[in-house]
Design a protein around this motif. Sequence first.
Motif, PDB file in Angstrom:
ATOM      1  N   THR A 174       0.991  -1.663   0.035  1.00 48.74           N
ATOM      2  CA  THR A 174       0.457  -0.343   0.011  1.00 48.74           C
ATOM      3  C   THR A 174       1.005   1.303   0.133  1.00 48.74           C
ATOM      4  O   THR A 174       2.498   1.568   0.432  1.00 48.74           O
ATOM      5  N   ASP A 175      -0.362   2.450  -0.419  1.00 46.73           N
ATOM      6  CA  ASP A 175       0.769   4.275   0.030  1.00 46.73           C
ATOM      7  C   ASP A 175       1.635   4.326   0.985  1.00 46.73           C
ATOM      8  O   ASP A 175       3.070   4.118   1.695  1.00 46.73           O
ATOM      9  N   GLU A 176       1.219   3.337   2.449  1.00 49.70           N
ATOM     10  CA  GLU A 176       1.170   3.453   3.323  1.00 49.70           C
ATOM     11  C   GLU A 176       2.536   2.356   4.093  1.00 49.70           C
ATOM     12  O   GLU A 176       3.595   3.333   4.291  1.00 49.70           O
ATOM     13  N   ARG A 235       5.452   4.005   1.688  1.00 49.75           N
ATOM     14  CA  ARG A 235       6.456   5.296   2.782  1.00 49.75           C
ATOM     15  C   ARG A 235       6.923   5.095   3.602  1.00 49.75           C
ATOM     16  O   ARG A 235       8.153   5.890   3.932  1.00 49.75           O
ATOM     17  N   ASN A 251      -1.299   2.027  -5.801  1.00 50.09           N
ATOM     18  CA  ASN A 251      -1.008   3.573  -5.476  1.00 50.09           C
ATOM     19  C   ASN A 251      -1.865   4.248  -5.415  1.00 50.09           C
ATOM     20  O   ASN A 251      -2.705   3.724  -6.934  1.00 50.09           O
ATOM     21  N   ARG A 252      -2.566   5.002  -4.649  1.00 47.70           N
ATOM     22  CA  ARG A 252      -3.910   5.241  -4.962  1.00 47.70           C
ATOM     23  C   ARG A 252      -3.790   6.740  -4.097  1.00 47.70           C
ATOM     24  O   ARG A 252      -4.142   7.093  -4.910  1.00 47.70           O
ATOM     25  N   GLU A 253      -2.681   7.586  -3.773  1.00 43.94           N
ATOM     26  CA  GLU A 253      -2.272   8.482  -3.683  1.00 43.94           C
ATOM     27  C   GLU A 253      -1.063   9.073  -4.500  1.00 43.94           C
ATOM     28  O   GLU A 253      -0.109   8.578  -4.216  1.00 43.94           O
ATOM     29  N   LEU A 254      -1.487  10.466  -5.388  1.00 42.58           N
ATOM     30  CA  LEU A 254      -0.288  10.012  -6.799  1.00 42.58           C
ATOM     31  C   LEU A 254       1.428  10.807  -5.429  1.00 42.58           C
ATOM     32  O   LEU A 254       1.924  11.404  -6.097  1.00 42.58           O
ATOM     33  N   GLU A 255       0.271  12.009  -4.273  1.00 40.12           N
ATOM     34  CA  GLU A 255       2.335  12.920  -4.265  1.00 40.12           C
ATOM     35  C   GLU A 255       2.688  12.549  -3.394  1.00 40.12           C
ATOM     36  O   GLU A 255       1.893  11.581  -2.300  1.00 40.12           O
ATOM     37  N   TRP A 256       3.491  13.019  -2.192  1.00 44.61           N
ATOM     38  CA  TRP A 256       4.375  12.106  -1.285  1.00 44.61           C
ATOM     39  C   TRP A 256       3.563  12.959  -0.220  1.00 44.61           C
ATOM     40  O   TRP A 256       3.161  14.287  -0.580  1.00 44.61           O
ATOM     41  N   VAL A 257       3.659  11.854   0.702  1.00 48.34           N
ATOM     42  CA  VAL A 257       2.457  12.941   2.406  1.00 48.34           C
ATOM     43  C   VAL A 257       4.053  12.053   2.978  1.00 48.34           C
ATOM     44  O   VAL A 257       4.203  11.001   3.172  1.00 48.34           O
ATOM     45  N   SER A 313       7.848   6.662  -8.850  1.00 46.92           N
ATOM     46  CA  SER A 313       6.328   6.597  -9.395  1.00 46.92           C
ATOM     47  C   SER A 313       6.205   6.819 -10.954  1.00 46.92           C
ATOM     48  O   SER A 313       5.611   6.482 -11.801  1.00 46.92           O
TER      49      SER A 313
END
Length: 510
Positions: A9-11, A14, A208-214, A238
């Motif tokens: 996942t994105d999490e 990260r 990947n669901r969120e395009l921008e870095w968090v 990405s």
Amino acid sequence: MDNQNRLLTDEQMRQFITEGYLLLKTDFSQSFHEELIANLSEVYSSEGNPGNNLLPRIPQLQKVFDHPVVSGALTSVLGEGYMMHAHRHGHFNNSPKPGGWHKDSYWGYKRMRNHRPWWAMIMYFPQDTPVELGPTGVMPGTQNFDSRTFTSDESRGEVTAAGEAGTFVLIHYDIWHRSTANLLGKERFMLKFEFMRTQAPTVPSWDNRELEWVTPAAISDAVYPNEAMWRDAWYWLSGREEPQDSEVASPVQVASLLEQLRSGDAEERTKASDRLAVLGAAAVPYGAAAALERALEDEFEPVGINAAYGLARMGDDGVEALLRALEHGEGKASRLAGYGLSVAGDAAIPGLTRVAGGADEDKVFYAVFALGELKGTSESEEAMRTLAGLASHESARLRCAAADALGSVGAWSGKKPHSVGVEALSNALRDEDAQVRFTVGLSLSKWGVQAEKAVPALIAALDDSNRYVRAHAAEALYYIGTDKAKNALLDFLRPARWCPTTTPASTFYP
């Protein structure tokens, strides 16, 4: 168990980017692991450590790497078509003393370690491994630091891969890690396999669901802030350029950060350099570029790394500062400038090509690494000729670096063929230095079918005296994938076929 890859996942991505590891678990049955442990115990007690033959000697291990959690995690981090490296090792730990902190070798330490995840390792635990049994320990966030930024008795930080049978830790290849103390005195196996990316990313390979870095809300206390570097890794993985954000800097804000950058406290300097790096070009009018150029020489490596990535975000002013540090800086500053230039974009290519043609071996080494990381290098005939020429340099270290960089250039999909690069790599398969030769095999694997003209040289390399040269040549033939390459690979593999049930006690029957 389903067969569909369970992508990260994105999490999770990260966490991997910031902390350099993920602790994951397969769902094999208890009987699967009991059989695996029994086979491992038998092999180790009667034959010793099988080393690189771990997989053919214990063939059910392949099911581990075919498991959708394992293959999904590797695909997420390394993309489709990743390579399982020929080096494998089963670690047996029954020592009541912890091992020393270390990074694993690249077979001679003659290559510059990547910040971007070109390589990863999996450490798999086939038995229940509580903390008392001595699981592997990792120090989060240390994957990008050459130096020890921690002490072995530091209370904050270490994470162990403790868990039930089937637990594994996926790590950035360069993270600091160690074996912990086995206080129970029972056998503990850890199966270590390493993997390499064969293509540069063009799209996200995870869920990947969120395009921008968090920035993750929860990061280990052991992790120093390296926001600009984390952003670079996210957008590189990405396959996208980082968007031009709306960072705004005021003279008062930057002045305060510059004052903090002069603090006697290393952590305060790290925080200041991190924030200045994120501000990037917005902070240039207020003297930030000059301050970060000086910070490349900071004694605390996280500060210097932030400075390098910050300068890479400062346009022409930053590139010029990094090139000055590369050419005229000492030791660490020059090396960190190489990292900064490797993410500074195509504007850095002319300067890097000039430095790569120089006489100072260290500076040429750093420039070659940076050229290999830049996508635009493949479009520069001068840069490609320079790298190809260095593949026959008198220094084995530079020949190896050039071969490695040519591989990274070749890893960009959609690339146009570069006969000069393939020719240089083909010639280097006859190099007197074994590390140069086996680096070439890995690099040609990244070129794929574009390296078809290297097939005759790769076929000759299948008879090399070095086991990794042979293995990497075979991998390159596989990734090139033409009929001639595949037939040569089959001819090589057929007489080398391994029988996993043949042992000294059972040589041919039943």
